[in-house]
Design an enzyme around this catalytic site. Structure first.
Site, mmCIF file in Angstrom:
data_model
loop_
_atom_site.group_PDB
_atom_site.id
_atom_site.type_symbol
_atom_site.label_atom_id
_atom_site.label_comp_id
_atom_site.label_asym_id
_atom_site.label_seq_id
_atom_site.Cartn_x
_atom_site.Cartn_y
_atom_site.Cartn_z
ATOM 1 N N CYS A 1 0.860 -0.880 0.331
ATOM 2 C CA CYS A 1 -0.424 0.252 0.184
ATOM 3 C C CYS A 1 0.852 0.901 -0.009
ATOM 4 C CB CYS A 1 -0.441 -0.223 1.470
ATOM 5 S SG CYS A 1 -2.453 -1.221 1.079
ATOM 6 N N ASP A 2 0.820 2.419 -0.099
ATOM 7 C CA ASP A 2 1.255 3.833 -0.952
ATOM 8 C C ASP A 2 -0.477 4.702 -0.690
ATOM 9 O OD1 ASP A 2 3.050 5.239 0.026
ATOM 10 O OD2 ASP A 2 2.088 6.479 -1.594
#
Length: 183
Positions: free
Chosen positions: A64-65
């Site tokens: 994830c970012d």
């Protein structure tokens, strides 16, 4: 343990945390949804490569970012106290969007990316500067997109959340669970 690891456990995933070494250096001129999805993809592929070198074959890698988007600007983690202060001043009493890009891949080449958007309003009161400085002094803003952790001390400053709360923490659980069922 990362908040996303704790969140993952809520729906039955026992994650093995393997940090990515990806530089997170994509141009901030990209559209925000593309920016977070591409960054998450690069993180996931980096971890798959890292695990392959170690002789591991991951069942699934989830990366994830998360960034903040306000006035066309992508805001990441603060560089220092001054940057954290400036960021929190900008966010105070203004709706901003939290975007999380997610990449899900297996070790065999299947890869999917998606993103989630949640709108948040923070309210540090009036005048806000003293409270912002007190919050920064806790050290909590560092390492967090937008210089705040909604699930921690900053919860007291959250006036509104429109969308997925877990997305603001850094992993949109509902959207991820839906994707994993079909992966």
């Amino acid at each position: 343990m990362a908040a996303s690891s704790l969140a993952s456990r809520r729906f039955g995933i026992e994650p093995v945390v393997c940090p990515s070494d990806y530089a997170e250096d994509l141009p901030r001129s990209l559209p925000v949804a593309e920016f977070v999805e591409e960054t998450a993809k690069h993180k996931a592929l980096d971890v798959v490569k890292k695990l392959a070198k170690q002789g591991g074959d991951p069942a699934i890698v989830i990366a994830c970012d998360t960034v903040i988007h306000l006035d066309g600007e992508i805001i990441g983690k603060p560089r220092d106290e001054a940057d954290a202060f400036q960021t929190l001043q900008k966010l105070n009493n203004r709706a901003h969007s939290v975007y999380t890009g997610v990449a899900v891949c297996d070790g065999k080449g299947k890869l999917e990316t998606f993103h989630e958007k949640t709108d948040v309003v923070l309210d540090f009161g009036s005048p806000p500067d003293a409270l912002i400085r007190e919050y920064i002094a806790t050290g909590e803003p560092f390492g967090r997109a937008g210089a705040y952790g909604i699930q921690l001390r900053a919860a007291q400053f959250v006036k509104e959340v429109h969308g997925c709360y877990n997305n603001v923490i850094g992993i949109p659980l509902h959207a991820l669970a839906t994707r994993l069922r079909n992966f």
